[in-house]
Scaffold this active site. Structure first.
Site, PDB file in Angstrom:
ATOM      1  CG  HIS A 232      76.277 -39.697 -12.547  1.00  0.00           C
ATOM      2  ND1 HIS A 232      75.022 -39.153 -12.420  1.00  0.00           N
ATOM      3  CD2 HIS A 232      76.225 -40.905 -11.904  1.00  0.00           C
ATOM      4  CE1 HIS A 232      74.241 -39.992 -11.750  1.00  0.00           C
ATOM      5  NE2 HIS A 232      74.938 -41.059 -11.421  1.00  0.00           N
TER       6      HIS A 232
ATOM      7  CE1 TYR B 118      77.062 -43.128  -9.416  1.00  0.00           C
ATOM      8  CE2 TYR B 118      79.082 -43.204  -8.128  1.00  0.00           C
ATOM      9  CZ  TYR B 118      77.839 -42.659  -8.388  1.00  0.00           C
ATOM     10  OH  TYR B 118      77.383 -41.637  -7.582  1.00  0.00           O
TER      11      TYR B 118
END
Ligand code: CA
Length: 460
Positions: free
Chosen positions: A172, A167
């Site tokens: 994002h 991640y």
């Protein structure tokens, strides 16, 4: 200053100058090697379009079959695939004594190690060069080893023992965090200290062209106390790349940050399909489960780190400075252009353009952090980057961000609008790196969404 001291100072000066010159020449030699390679191998005897992803500088590996033949390894070159199993059989490759290419995965080749990857790449570039007659003038062999990509079926290139998804795009993580917790609390305190990730599902990693059934599961709306069973209504993609582990590390033996890049074979494009409504209800407290297990699509061609080396670039500045075990002295990011397109009723609309170089955590940091506990990674393991978003609005790598959680629809070229993916829609991701006339591309990863399974609960 007496004469002896003067001599020592002078010698010290010469020594420093000499060292500086050595460094300058070494740097110049490094640059020259790349461009020398370009000059030597610029033209293959196979005609390759200047905008082809599959130049002689790329030579990505894949597994293909034609007609009734069994799957075997090849490299993409222009519009063709070069059949490595036949070249190996003909005694023309460094692997000919211990054949690895007449197999349905690349794992046996990867297991031979980095020296063999380098030797095979150099040998293939020589065999394909315009001024080398060895293969060029062997018409009968050439006809057998060159297969049109259009006529081949591509298979999953790797046996993937385990799949981990990170991640690692700050943009994002910030976008998604802002949507659900507000901009002040967007990033959790651990996010900037370690590459956050979870252990995914390897059995549902599929090759480009595999169509996926819309998942069903539990969905709970904010205004009801209990969930309902339903087909996913918020089906999303995630634009990612993945890297393939190229060497095993033993259980209990972490890989240091200095050595991490040595353990990476190559990269693929990755679409980490996501069922947002299922995810929202299931993910607390242990993270994603069924929202991510119904399929993760990868491109059929694995682009090697050797081919991507000229496109290595500065890593993103990290603040705070990571703990020492994650500190990297090497520039470790890669300049790779990425895009996403919707294909609806045969018409494409590009909805995202971004670049891998925006990533905050590098692949080496992900690998080192993954093994720091003593976890053993295995050859073929797939490590997803996490959704790759940039700063601009059109560089967001998921529909969740592009539609800002269903508040701004996307308009397609045919006039239709979308918040999420509908049945029959296909998502196509593409990626390439370019420096001057040298292009190294990934081709594409494509997948279409099929209607959901028809559950018949009454029958029970
Ligand atoms: Ca993901």
């Amino acid at each position: 200053m007496n004469a002896a001291v003067k001599t020592v100072c002078l010698m010290g000066g010469y020594f420093l100058l000499f060292n500086a010159l050595v460094k300058i020449f070494a740097a110049a030699a490094k640059v020259r090697n790349f461009w020398e390679e370009v000059m030597d191998t610029n033209q293959s005897f196979i005609s390759i379009a200047s905008d082809s992803d599959f130049s002689i500088h790329n030579l990505p590996y894949g597994i293909f079959s034609i007609a009734d033949s069994s799957p075997r390894a090849g490299v993409a070159i222009g519009e063709y695939i070069l059949d490595l199993s036949l070249l190996e059989q003909a005694g023309l490759l460094p692997t000919s004594d211990t054949p690895v290419f007449n197999q349905d995965t690349l794992n046996p080749f990867i297991a031979l190690g980095k020296d063999q990857w380098q030797q095979t790449r150099a040998r293939l570039q020589t065999l394909l060069a315009k001024d080398n007659a060895e293969l060029r003038d062997n018409q009968s062999l050439l006809e057998k080893v060159l297969v049109k990509q259009q006529e081949a079926r591509m298979h999953l290139p790797i046996h993937v023992p385990s799949y981990t998804d990170f991640y690692s795009s700050r943009e994002h993580a910030f976008n998604v965090g802002s949507m659900f917790r507000g901009p002040e609390n967007a990033l959790m305190p651990n996010w900037s200290e370690l590459p956050v990730g979870y252990n995914g599902r390897a059995s549902s990693v599929v090759v480009s062209g595999t169509n996926l059934v819309r998942p069903s599961g539990q969905i709970k709306s904010a205004d009801s106390n209990r969930p309902v069973f339903s087909a996913c209504k918020k089906l999303d993609f995630e634009l990612e790349t993945g890297f393939i582990i190229g060497a095993n590390n033993a259980l209990g033996e972490p890989v240091s940050i200095e050595n991490a890049h040595e353990n990476i074979f190559g990269m693929v494009l990755l679409n980490d399909w996501s069922a947002r409504d299922i995810q929202q209800w299931e993910y607390v407290p242990l993270g994603p489960f069924n929202a991510k297990t119904f399929g993760s699509s990868i491109s059929p061609w694995v682009v090697t780190m050797l081919a991507l080396e000229p496109f290595r670039c500065a890593s993103t500045k990290q603040d705070p400075l990571p703990l020492p075990y994650l500190r990297e002295s090497r520039e470790s990011n890669y300049d790779i252009n990425l895009s996403v397109a919707f294909e609806v009723e045969g018409e494409e609309t590009v909805i995202c353009n971004t670049n891998f170089k925006y990533m905050y955590w590098t692949m080496a940091q992900q690998l080192t952090h993954h093994t720091v506990s003593g976890c053993n990674l295995q050859i073929g393991d797939l490590m997803g980057s996490g959704t790759i978003s940039g700063k601009d609005k059109d560089s967001r790598g998921s529909l969740l961000e592009l539609t800002w959680n269903m508040t701004e629809p996307i308009t397609l070229n045919n006039g239709q609008t979308r918040y999420f993916i509908e049945n029959g829609d296909a998502i196509i991701m593409r990626g390439y790196a370019q420096k001057g006339e040298v292009r190294v591309g990934f081709g594409e990863v494509r997948g279409e969404i099929l209607p959901e399974h028809n559950f018949n609960f009454e029958a029970n």
